[in-house]
Design a protein around this motif. Structure first.
Motif, PDB file in Angstrom:
ATOM      1  N   LYS A  94      31.606  40.848  41.290  1.00  8.63           N
ATOM      2  CA  LYS A  94      33.032  41.161  41.398  1.00  8.63           C
ATOM      3  C   LYS A  94      33.736  40.672  40.137  1.00  8.63           C
ATOM      4  O   LYS A  94      33.211  39.838  39.401  1.00  8.63           O
ATOM      5  CB  LYS A  94      33.640  40.454  42.610  1.00  8.63           C
ATOM      6  N   PRO A  95      34.936  41.180  39.897  1.00 12.62           N
ATOM      7  CA  PRO A  95      35.721  40.617  38.782  1.00 12.62           C
ATOM      8  C   PRO A  95      35.907  39.119  38.980  1.00 12.62           C
ATOM      9  O   PRO A  95      36.024  38.635  40.107  1.00 12.62           O
ATOM     10  CB  PRO A  95      37.052  41.368  38.881  1.00 12.62           C
ATOM     11  N   ASP A  98      38.294  37.654  41.420  1.00 10.61           N
ATOM     12  CA  ASP A  98      38.022  37.880  42.841  1.00 10.61           C
ATOM     13  C   ASP A  98      36.890  37.000  43.363  1.00 10.61           C
ATOM     14  O   ASP A  98      36.553  37.060  44.541  1.00 10.61           O
ATOM     15  CB  ASP A  98      37.657  39.352  43.085  1.00 10.61           C
TER      16      ASP A  98
END
Length: 108
Positions: A94-95, A98
């Motif tokens: 995930k980024p 996040d």
């Protein structure tokens, strides 16, 4: 001959490590879930003079991993180096903003 076991062997990092160690005189035990992909990777390594064999196992099933390592040692010799680099759960990818502590722990 020394033996490296690459757990989570794939076409990127695992293959690069296999080539490097193979060129340094190591036999290579490739371990991941897909036997046909392992066989293809082992054939590519054999074609460049590296002794390599594939052993299918799911790292989330400890018995399978133990069995694959035992078969690798029986066929290639005692494992002297181990690389553990299976792809973490896709949930982990995930980024960075996040990322939660729980996801970070899963990757470790």
């Amino acid at each position: 001959m020394p033996v490296i076991a690459i757990i989570g062997a794939g076409p990127g990092l695992g293959a690069a490590v296999a080539r490097r160690f193979g060129h340094e005189g190591f036999s290579v035990a490739l371990i991941s879930r897909d036997q046909s992909k392992l066989d293809a990777m082992a054939a590519e390594l054999e074609a460049i003079g590296v002794t390599a064999r594939g052993f299918a196992a799911d790292v989330l099933v400890p018995g399978q991993l133990e069995d694959a390592l035992a078969r690798a040692a029986a066929e290639l010799g005692p494992i002297t180096v181990l690389q553990y680099s299976p792809l973490p759960s896709r949930d982990y990818l995930k980024p960075v903003l996040d990322l939660t502590p729980e996801l970070a722990l899963e990757a470790l």
